[in-house]
Design a protein around this motif. Structure first.
Motif, PDB file in Angstrom:
ATOM      1  N   GLN A   1      58.246  15.463  82.791  1.00 32.28           N
ATOM      2  CA  GLN A   1      58.847  15.077  84.134  1.00 32.28           C
ATOM      3  C   GLN A   1      60.191  15.524  84.356  1.00 32.28           C
ATOM      4  O   GLN A   1      60.364  15.802  85.464  1.00 32.28           O
ATOM      5  CB  GLN A   1      58.876  13.630  83.911  1.00 32.28           C
ATOM      6  N   PHE A   2      60.982  15.711  83.402  1.00 35.82           N
ATOM      7  CA  PHE A   2      62.572  15.957  83.663  1.00 35.82           C
ATOM      8  C   PHE A   2      62.566  17.360  84.039  1.00 35.82           C
ATOM      9  O   PHE A   2      63.311  17.827  85.148  1.00 35.82           O
ATOM     10  CB  PHE A   2      63.253  15.886  82.419  1.00 35.82           C
TER      11      PHE A   2
ATOM     12  N   PHE B   1      63.423   9.015  83.162  1.00 34.32           N
ATOM     13  CA  PHE B   1      62.025   9.163  83.290  1.00 34.32           C
ATOM     14  C   PHE B   1      61.583   8.283  82.398  1.00 34.32           C
ATOM     15  O   PHE B   1      61.843   8.317  81.020  1.00 34.32           O
ATOM     16  CB  PHE B   1      61.750  10.668  83.104  1.00 34.32           C
ATOM     17  N   PRO B   2      60.448   7.700  82.614  1.00 36.31           N
ATOM     18  CA  PRO B   2      59.485   6.798  81.621  1.00 36.31           C
ATOM     19  C   PRO B   2      58.796   7.950  80.477  1.00 36.31           C
ATOM     20  O   PRO B   2      58.598   8.925  80.667  1.00 36.31           O
ATOM     21  CB  PRO B   2      58.481   6.148  82.523  1.00 36.31           C
ATOM     22  N   ASP B   3      58.368   7.021  79.265  1.00 36.41           N
ATOM     23  CA  ASP B   3      57.620   7.879  78.296  1.00 36.41           C
ATOM     24  C   ASP B   3      56.009   7.737  78.485  1.00 36.41           C
ATOM     25  O   ASP B   3      55.411   8.219  77.745  1.00 36.41           O
ATOM     26  CB  ASP B   3      58.113   7.668  77.033  1.00 36.41           C
TER      27      ASP B   3
ATOM     28  N   GLU C   1      55.167  10.929  73.381  1.00 35.89           N
ATOM     29  CA  GLU C   1      56.147  10.534  74.699  1.00 35.89           C
ATOM     30  C   GLU C   1      57.366  11.308  75.047  1.00 35.89           C
ATOM     31  O   GLU C   1      57.791  11.558  76.204  1.00 35.89           O
ATOM     32  CB  GLU C   1      56.862   9.075  74.064  1.00 35.89           C
TER      33      GLU C   1
ATOM     34  N   TRP D   1      53.074   8.647  81.939  1.00 36.99           N
ATOM     35  CA  TRP D   1      53.346   9.463  83.335  1.00 36.99           C
ATOM     36  C   TRP D   1      52.703   8.473  84.248  1.00 36.99           C
ATOM     37  O   TRP D   1      51.642   7.966  84.347  1.00 36.99           O
ATOM     38  CB  TRP D   1      52.265  10.546  83.035  1.00 36.99           C
TER      39      TRP D   1
ATOM     40  N   TYR E   1      67.523  12.749  81.822  1.00 35.53           N
ATOM     41  CA  TYR E   1      66.390  12.823  81.173  1.00 35.53           C
ATOM     42  C   TYR E   1      65.764  11.395  80.618  1.00 35.53           C
ATOM     43  O   TYR E   1      64.493  11.053  80.648  1.00 35.53           O
ATOM     44  CB  TYR E   1      66.422  13.635  79.762  1.00 35.53           C
ATOM     45  N   ASN E   2      66.770  10.294  80.436  1.00 30.04           N
ATOM     46  CA  ASN E   2      66.505   9.100  80.116  1.00 30.04           C
ATOM     47  C   ASN E   2      65.771   8.112  81.171  1.00 30.04           C
ATOM     48  O   ASN E   2      65.506   7.234  80.855  1.00 30.04           O
ATOM     49  CB  ASN E   2      67.697   8.410  79.277  1.00 30.04           C
TER      50      ASN E   2
ATOM     51  N   LYS F   1      58.146  12.836  78.935  1.00 27.79           N
ATOM     52  CA  LYS F   1      59.515  12.653  79.439  1.00 27.79           C
ATOM     53  C   LYS F   1      60.162  13.997  79.687  1.00 27.79           C
ATOM     54  O   LYS F   1      60.663  14.220  80.838  1.00 27.79           O
ATOM     55  CB  LYS F   1      60.336  11.913  78.560  1.00 27.79           C
TER      56      LYS F   1
END
Length: 448
Positions: free
Chosen positions: A9-10, A364-366, A2, A368, A361-362, A6
């Motif tokens: 994506q970040f 974004f979901p864990d 996870e 995709w 950063y947080n 994350k």
């Protein structure tokens, strides 16, 4: 795994936004025959991870992921290259170009940010369409999940009619966010309309709570899993839907919470819907008024079959997506402008929500999801554009401010003045950076 998702994506979103923003400066600079010495993703303090010189420009990737930059010859920027500025101006330098060309170069980055956001929203409207619930179909209103919201006067079962005079046609997550920056909310309660005036420090009080939800859809109590101390593991099974407790019909999860809290330490009769059949069970409520059951969820089609909600789906052609995407981008731009205004007003307490890189950063979901990724990236692009337009020396907005002064007055600020202003702006930026990331650390320490 996870964390990797994350982080990926970040970094992908951040890299995309930085490269395109700097391209917004780079392209007009090259068009106006201005020399660009460096083009970097991330900062190359002392050394670079990768670099290659092509023509007169060195392209590279730095090791410090706090942004990126283009170094334009003859421009007073974060490099503070005083030696170059002490030499006579050269034709290829930024300072030798007409003010209007310099203005276009400086506005290029934020222009790309705004255009990118609108393009993403147009693309999302075309690719995903809209999936929503009509607001007037919420017969039993909404569920208020935060005590601060309830204290302000909005209660579970209310129907949100309008926010700051704008009628709500669709119930979407944005409704919840709009309430945070609103002054007035028009609700319907027991068939009567009522205007709720939110306190000035409403968002600050909200940020002080551990529960970050505002309002959500009222959902059935679907059995998900159990706590370690739950005494109801044998009574019910995962996917059961609780429809009655202690002789009272239960349609929503919030109703079940109220009944169980009123029967602390007792055994109560109940009925669950199992495979679409009603099954009687006996529940044991613990001393805290809990059933020891974590709620599960139902898919949209099952919610429709059970008569809870009717979901609407709209698809758009490419041409139809253009005005939809532009309107969505405009709404996000206006909404972020309101948030920024509140942050700079200490009485609202909105500054408590300012976050740094950990906060981004947080977001974004864990797991995709391209739809979620592009939605977050579009919003971050708007945020980056707006922040860079702030009239702070060292930001694009600071350079623009001095250029506009020059164009209006006909007088160019001295290099010494610009150097001092750049230093002041740099100190301000470092202070903001420390405050934002300090907020992240503070929230991590207190567990918020």
């Amino acid at each position: 795994m996870e964390i990797i998702i994350k982080l990926s994506q970040f970094l992908l979103s951040l890299s995309l936004l930085i490269i395109l923003h700097e391209l917004g400066h780079f392209i007009p600079a090259k068009l106006f025959k201005t020399r660009v010495e460096k083009f970097y993703l991330f900062f190359d303090v002392k050394y670079s991870l990768l670099k290659k010189k092509i023509g007169e420009t060195e392209y590279g990737i730095g090791w410090l992921p706090l942004g990126g930059y283009v170094k334009i010859s003859g421009m007073i920027d974060e490099s503070m290259d005083k030696e170059q500025m002490a030499l006579p101006p050269q034709p290829w330098e930024f300072r030798s170009k007409p003010a209007w060309q310099r203005l276009i170069i400086m506005l290029g980055g934020v222009t790309v940010n705004f255009i990118l956001a609108f393009i993403i929203y147009i693309g999302m409207a075309f690719a995903y369409g809209d999936y929503y619930i009509k607001n007037d179909s919420l017969k039993d209103g909404i569920w208020v999940t935060n005590p601060v919201v309830e204290k302000a006067g909005i209660k579970t079962g209310d129907k949100i009619i309008a926010i700051d005079g704008e009628k709500i046609e669709r119930f979407e997550p944005v409704v919840s966010m709009n309430i945070l920056t609103a002054k007035e909310v028009l609700i319907e309660r027991n068939g009567k309309e009522k205007t709720i005036t939110l306190p000035v420090n409403f968002i600050g009080n909200f940020l002080d709570t551990d529960k970050k939800g505002v309002i959500v859809l009222r959902m059935p109590f679907v059995v998900g899993s159990f706590t370690d101390t739950s005494k109801n593991k044998e009574a019910v099974k995962p996917k059961d839907i609780i429809v009655s407790l202690n002789g009272v019909a239960v349609k929503y999860f919030d109703q079940a919470i109220a009944i169980s809290e009123a029967n602390k330490g007792k055994k109560i009769n109940g009925i669950v819907l199992r495979d679409l059949k009603e099954t009687p069970v006996t529940f044991e409520v613990d001393k805290e008024g809990k059933l020891g059951i974590y709620p599960g969820s139902l898919k949209e089609d099952n919610l429709e079959k059970l008569g809870y909600y009717k979901f609407s789906k709209e698809s758009y052609s490419f041409l139809e997506s253009i005005p939809i995407g532009i309107e969505r981008g405009k709404d996000q731009l206006v909404g972020y402008g309101k948030q920024l205004k509140m942050i700079f007003n200490p009485s609202t307490g909105a500054y408590k929500g300012v976050g740094g890189f950990h906060a981004i950063y947080n977001v974004f979901p864990d797991s995709w999801s391209w739809e979620v990724f592009w939605n977050i990236t579009a919003l971050l692009s708007i945020m980056l554009g707006v922040m860079n337009l702030l009239p702070i020396p060292a930001l694009d907005g600071g350079h623009v401010m001095f250029l506009l002064y020059e164009m209006v007055s006909g007088k160019k600020p001295s290099d010494k003045f610009l150097e001092n202003a750049q230093m002041v702006g740099f100190v301000l930026l470092i202070s903001l950076l420390l405050f934002a990331n300090g907020n992240d650390i503070y929230k991590a320490i207190i567990g918020k």
